[in-house]
Design an enzyme around this catalytic site. Structure first.
Site, PDB file in Angstrom:
ATOM      1  CE1 TYR A  16       0.984  83.529   3.960  1.00  0.00           C
ATOM      2  CE2 TYR A  16       0.141  82.586   5.538  1.00  0.00           C
ATOM      3  CZ  TYR A  16       0.798  82.595   4.482  1.00  0.00           C
ATOM      4  OH  TYR A  16       1.754  81.166   4.837  1.00  0.00           O
ATOM      5  CD  GLU A  38       6.480  81.556   8.587  1.00  0.00           C
ATOM      6  OE1 GLU A  38       6.374  81.855   9.395  1.00  0.00           O
ATOM      7  OE2 GLU A  38       5.258  81.728   8.122  1.00  0.00           O
ATOM      8  CD1 TRP A  46       0.377  84.093   9.434  1.00  0.00           C
ATOM      9  CD2 TRP A  46       2.166  84.946   9.339  1.00  0.00           C
ATOM     10  NE1 TRP A  46       0.784  84.026   8.253  1.00  0.00           N
ATOM     11  CE2 TRP A  46       2.440  84.720   8.123  1.00  0.00           C
ATOM     12  CE3 TRP A  46       3.772  84.688   9.566  1.00  0.00           C
ATOM     13  CZ2 TRP A  46       2.931  84.355   7.560  1.00  0.00           C
ATOM     14  CZ3 TRP A  46       4.637  85.003   8.565  1.00  0.00           C
ATOM     15  CH2 TRP A  46       4.319  84.916   7.021  1.00  0.00           C
TER      16      TRP A  46
END
Length: 189
Positions: A16, A38, A46
């Site tokens: 990512y 998010e 995350w």
């Protein structure tokens, strides 16, 4: 060159970081995906959210905004039960809600991308941090965008979520200055 340290040893986080984080995107479906993910992250890591990303893509038809805007409560409940997504019902319902609001914004601005990127005059804010820890959790701009989105009835768009979202869609480049992925180093790697 020293890269950002925040991805740690997690392969999914490293991928990512290397391929998406702080890379400018103007694609409404991708932007909607990042807003959804998010928002799903609130209170979680995350890494957890990224590990569920493929399930989110299946559940929400690759983040098709029109499809998501028309989901019934029953379909959202089915997603909660049948897919490996974050099970928080308010977060799942926010996907439908935010898709509906994006459709309104598209009528007004032509695209969700236009609406968002206008805040930075359609150019990413490139920071020059020496350490990961220098990047803020929120700033004046994320607070402004958060207020504006809340006025438009968006959910899970607090200023900290919005700052991470701005990083996710490349409105800001918060790679440390020595990271090969920093905007100033892209052409030399």
């Amino acid at each position: 060159m020293d890269a950002c340290l925040w991805p740690g040893k997690s392969l999914i986080m490293q991928q990512y970081h290397d391929n998406e984080w702080c890379v400018p995107s103007h694609d409404d479906s991708y932007i909607f995906e990042m807003l959804t993910l998010e928002g799903a992250q609130a209170g979680l890591s995350w890494n957890i959210v990224l590990s569920k990303r493929e399930e989110y893509k299946k559940a929400f038809h690759n983040f098709d905004i029109t499809y998501c805007s028309k989901l019934s409560d029953g379909e959202i409940e089915n997603i909660r039960e049948e897919f490996n997504v974050i099970k928080n019902l308010l977060k799942l319902k926010s996907v439908r809600n935010n898709a509906m609001e994006i459709i309104k914004i598209r009528l007004e601005f032509g695209s969700f991308s236009n609406f968002l990127w206008n805040y930075v005059d359609f150019k990413p804010v490139i920071n020059n941090w020496k350490l990961d820890s220098e990047a803020p959790a929120k700033n004046d701009l994320s607070e402004k965008i958060s207020r504006d989105l809340k006025k438009r009835n968006f959910k899970f768009v607090g200023p900290v979520i919005i700052y991470s979202f701005m990083q996710a869609i490349g409105m800001v480049d918060d790679h440390i200055i020595t990271c090969p992925c920093h905007s100033k180093n892209i052409n030399v790697r």
